[in-house]
Design an enzyme around this catalytic site. Structure first.
Site, mmCIF file in Angstrom:
data_model
loop_
_atom_site.group_PDB
_atom_site.id
_atom_site.type_symbol
_atom_site.label_atom_id
_atom_site.label_comp_id
_atom_site.label_asym_id
_atom_site.label_seq_id
_atom_site.Cartn_x
_atom_site.Cartn_y
_atom_site.Cartn_z
ATOM 1 N N HIS A 175 1.443 -9.185 4.749
ATOM 2 C CA HIS A 175 0.207 -8.408 4.634
ATOM 3 C C HIS A 175 -0.302 -8.551 3.192
ATOM 4 O O HIS A 175 -0.214 -7.627 2.386
ATOM 5 C CB HIS A 175 0.469 -6.946 5.005
ATOM 6 N N TYR A 191 -12.814 -1.886 12.840
ATOM 7 C CA TYR A 191 -13.329 -0.729 12.110
ATOM 8 C C TYR A 191 -14.812 -0.471 12.341
ATOM 9 O O TYR A 191 -15.240 0.666 12.391
ATOM 10 C CB TYR A 191 -13.106 -0.910 10.596
ATOM 11 N N ASN A 213 -1.386 -10.490 8.576
ATOM 12 C CA ASN A 213 -2.440 -9.506 8.751
ATOM 13 C C ASN A 213 -3.742 -10.052 8.176
ATOM 14 O O ASN A 213 -3.793 -10.464 7.015
ATOM 15 C CB ASN A 213 -2.120 -8.205 8.016
ATOM 16 N N GLU A 214 -4.789 -10.074 8.976
ATOM 17 C CA GLU A 214 -6.133 -10.415 8.519
ATOM 18 C C GLU A 214 -6.160 -11.590 7.551
ATOM 19 O O GLU A 214 -6.531 -11.426 6.372
ATOM 20 C CB GLU A 214 -6.783 -9.198 7.857
ATOM 21 N N ASN A 247 -7.701 -5.863 14.425
ATOM 22 C CA ASN A 247 -8.080 -4.686 13.647
ATOM 23 C C ASN A 247 -9.574 -4.472 13.833
ATOM 24 O O ASN A 247 -10.363 -5.378 13.575
ATOM 25 C CB ASN A 247 -7.811 -4.905 12.153
ATOM 26 N N GLN A 291 0.807 -1.227 0.000
ATOM 27 C CA GLN A 291 0.000 0.000 0.000
ATOM 28 C C GLN A 291 0.840 1.279 0.000
ATOM 29 O O GLN A 291 0.329 2.345 -0.333
ATOM 30 C CB GLN A 291 -0.956 -0.005 1.196
ATOM 31 N N ASP A 312 2.266 0.644 -8.080
ATOM 32 C CA ASP A 312 3.629 0.683 -8.640
ATOM 33 C C ASP A 312 4.490 1.738 -7.948
ATOM 34 O O ASP A 312 5.686 1.537 -7.742
ATOM 35 C CB ASP A 312 3.593 1.009 -10.148
ATOM 36 N N GLU A 370 -5.028 -2.111 14.074
ATOM 37 C CA GLU A 370 -5.602 -1.148 13.136
ATOM 38 C C GLU A 370 -6.928 -0.628 13.664
ATOM 39 O O GLU A 370 -7.700 -1.374 14.272
ATOM 40 C CB GLU A 370 -5.877 -1.767 11.746
ATOM 41 N N ARG A 416 3.950 0.194 12.959
ATOM 42 C CA ARG A 416 3.652 -1.108 12.367
ATOM 43 C C ARG A 416 3.755 -0.998 10.849
ATOM 44 O O ARG A 416 3.041 -0.206 10.232
ATOM 45 C CB ARG A 416 2.239 -1.558 12.767
ATOM 46 N N HIS A 457 -1.964 -5.098 -12.653
ATOM 47 C CA HIS A 457 -1.485 -4.872 -14.027
ATOM 48 C C HIS A 457 -2.403 -5.527 -15.067
ATOM 49 O O HIS A 457 -2.143 -5.440 -16.266
ATOM 50 C CB HIS A 457 -0.049 -5.391 -14.175
HETATM 51 C C1 GBH Z 1 -7.795 -3.536 6.637
HETATM 52 O O1 GBH Z 1 -8.737 -4.389 6.090
HETATM 53 C C2 GBH Z 1 -6.481 -3.843 5.988
HETATM 54 O O2 GBH Z 1 -5.628 -4.561 6.871
HETATM 55 C C3 GBH Z 1 -5.782 -2.656 5.419
HETATM 56 O O3 GBH Z 1 -4.787 -3.080 4.553
HETATM 57 C C4 GBH Z 1 -6.790 -1.750 4.771
HETATM 58 O O4 GBH Z 1 -6.180 -0.690 4.098
HETATM 59 C C5 GBH Z 1 -7.692 -1.225 5.856
HETATM 60 O O5 GBH Z 1 -8.286 -2.259 6.561
HETATM 61 C C6 GBH Z 1 -8.805 -0.309 5.351
HETATM 62 O O6 GBH Z 1 -9.708 -0.990 4.538
HETATM 63 O O7 GBH Z 1 -15.767 -8.781 5.912
HETATM 64 O O8 GBH Z 1 -18.166 -8.873 5.823
HETATM 65 O O9 GBH Z 1 -17.064 -8.894 7.952
HETATM 66 C C7 GBH Z 1 -10.043 -4.245 6.572
HETATM 67 C C8 GBH Z 1 -10.908 -5.277 5.902
HETATM 68 C C9 GBH Z 1 -13.179 -5.575 5.309
HETATM 69 C C10 GBH Z 1 -12.473 -6.059 7.546
HETATM 70 C C11 GBH Z 1 -14.577 -5.465 5.764
HETATM 71 C C12 GBH Z 1 -13.882 -5.953 8.017
HETATM 72 C C13 GBH Z 1 -16.144 -6.033 7.424
HETATM 73 C C14 GBH Z 1 -17.154 -6.657 6.564
HETATM 74 N N1 GBH Z 1 -12.267 -5.227 6.389
HETATM 75 N N2 GBH Z 1 -14.814 -6.252 6.934
HETATM 76 S S1 GBH Z 1 -17.024 -8.407 6.571
#
Ligand code: GBH
Length: 494
Positions: free
Chosen positions: A142, A329, A186-187, A327, A39, A72, A396, A97, A59
């Protein structure tokens, strides 16, 4: 109810809902920011780097990326890492990180050829961090699988587990003297579901209901191999800790009917238990084993689509976490789904929950990301109750906007509310030792290209300098770190 009482009730309930925890974070609490190699680095074919799956898919013509863009050049951090460290220094973080690009270190994916210039890049970055008193927190993987390994099936081929361990060995040997915190993956759920199931991530392989489970099986084995390798050969001299980062969501039952409550718990097991249970207690959650086996039979398969661990493997996996990275969100409401969807061969149909987000929850520019701070406290408590008192690092947390302004008040509010919810969880007794914001700067958001901005710093992708500018949120976080207080000033309680 008279008018006055009504008023008091409303004020009381809204202030409860948004009440900010003003107790101080502990003195040794770690505050940092996060990025990932693909990224930010760019230099995709420079200094001997090999091709990885993100180089490959971005690509493609036509491009699967929203704005046809690639990583790129991205933030050009391969050349501008000193600027990145200066930004971290300004923020006053205790740790940073970042992730290593496997193909930059081992261009073929195998350990037949080690790229000394790739090694030098990360050594320089680590040196620069240490010189500025910033602890490196290194994600070994990652999402950017070397393309030669993907050509052999990537994470669905068990071969990759030993190749990952070879890679981890090179990494520990070269960087381990100066790194105390490792994250193997990661994830992995995104690697596996997105990569092999629902076509949201490279390598965009279309194998729903099968590919995700094979992938996860191998990721878990690879993680355990790296952990054991570290434990046997490096721990005594290097004295670090090895964890993994899972993506989390909180899944709140829509009603308190037992069906919705069960759906929520089943969802938690499919999202979190799938990874956390094997690594803490030794095997997949019972509900996953049962549901996927039953559905596989009904669908005509002679064995479950969920692979089985042997007894020895269960013992080998169990307890391979020195700490857990999470992580967070957002949150979803979940309902039971009445439709069994037996003909649907996919992870989503196996989990079989209806998830939605409430209109009243504030939006971001990312479709799945609405702002729900209290979900963080809930998932942290759930993890503790379900898997025991493992040390947790939030690796995150963050929110996207359209990037049009550096006066990013939405992001400031997001961080204030989430840090407050995190502090609530810590006051509940959850063992959290650090918080890492996503992201240090705007960067390449995978298939969303440069359309979503998560940075504390703005990056001007139209200038060849990739000029970085601090946003209001950077100044806010700097103050939070300085005062260890979510208000960003000295008024927090001791
Ligand atoms: C992270 O992914 C990544 O680690 C990071 O690279 C990225 O830039 C950042 O978040 C922002 O997007 O999958 O149906 O449960 C987060 C990926 C995708 C995780 C959506 C939570 C919630 C919907 N996320 N997911 S579901």
């Amino acid at each position: 109810m008279n008018k006055e009482m009504w008023f008091i009730c409303v004020v009381f309930s809204t202030s409860l809902a948004t009440s900010i925890n003003v107790s101080k974070f502990p003195k040794d609490f770690m505050f940092g920011t996060s990025t990932a190699s693909y990224q930010i680095e760019g230099a995709w074919n420079e200094d001997g780097k090999g091709e990885n799956i993100w180089d490959k898919v971005t690509h493609r013509v036509p491009s699967p990326v929203i704005d046809n863009s690639t990583g790129d050049i991205a933030c050009d951090s391969y050349h501008k890492y000193k600027e990145d460290v200066a930004m971290l220094k300004y923020l006053g973080v205790t740790h940073y990180r970042f992730s290593l690009s496997w193909s930059r270190i081992l261009p073929t994916g195998f350990n037949n050829k080690i790229n000394s210039l790739g090694i030098a890049y990360y050594k320089n970055l680590i040196k620069e961090l240490r010189a500025n008193n910033i602890e490196p927190l290194v994600t070994i993987f990652h999402w950017d699988t070397p393309q030669p390994l993907e050509n052999l099936g990537g994470w669905t081929n068990e071969l990759i587990t030993d190749r990952y361990a070879d890679y981890a060995k090179v990494v520990f040997e070269n960087f381990g003297d100066h790194v105390k915190y490792w994250l193997t993956f990661n994830e992995p759920k995104q690697t596996c579901n997105g990569g092999y199931g629902n076509m949201q991530r490279a390598p965009l392989v279309d194998s729903p209901g099968i590919g995700e489970y094979l992938c996860t099986h191998n990721v878990l084995k690879a993680h355990a191999k790296a952990w054991h390798l570290y434990d046997k050969q490096f721990r005594t001299t290097q004295k670090g800790k090895v964890g993994i980062t899972m993506d989390t969501v909180w899944l709140e039952p829509d009603t308190n009917s037992s069906k919705d409550v069960d759906a929520s718990e089943r969802g938690q097991q499919f999202v979190h238990g799938w990874y956390a249970r094997p690594l803490t207690l030794g095997d997949y959650p019972e509900i996953m084993k049962k549901v996927i086996a039953e559905r596989s039979t009904l669908q005509g398969f002679s064995q479950s689509r969920l692979p089985q661990f042997t007894k020895d493997e269960i013992t080998y996996l169990k307890g391979t976490l020195d700490y857990l990275g999470l992580n967070y969100y957002t949150t979803f409401m979940v309902r039971d789904s009445n439709d069994e969807k037996i003909d649907d061969i996919s992870y989503e149909a196996d989990a079989n929950i209806n998830a939605y987000q409430k209109e009243e929850w504030p939006k971001s520019t990312t479709p799945w990301l609405r702002v729900v701070p209290w979900g963080l406290r809930k998932i942290l408590n759930w993890i503790k109750i379900t898997y025991g008192d493992i040390p947790i690092l939030i690796t995150e947390n963050g929110v996207s906007d359209d990037g049009s302004s550096t006066e990013d008040d939405t992001r400031v509010d997001y961080y204030q509310q989430h840090l407050s919810s995190l502090k609530d969880a810590m006051d509940d007794g959850v063992n959290v030792f650090g918080f890492t914001a996503w992201s240090l700067m705007d960067n390449y958001e995978w298939l969303q290209g440069y359309s979503e901005h998560f940075g504390l710093y703005r990056v001007d992708f139209s200038s060849s300098n990739r000029t970085r500018t601090p946003k209001k949120s950077a100044k806010y976080l700097k103050n939070v770190i300085q005062y260890r207080c979510v208000l960003g000033n000295s008024t927090c309680d001791k």
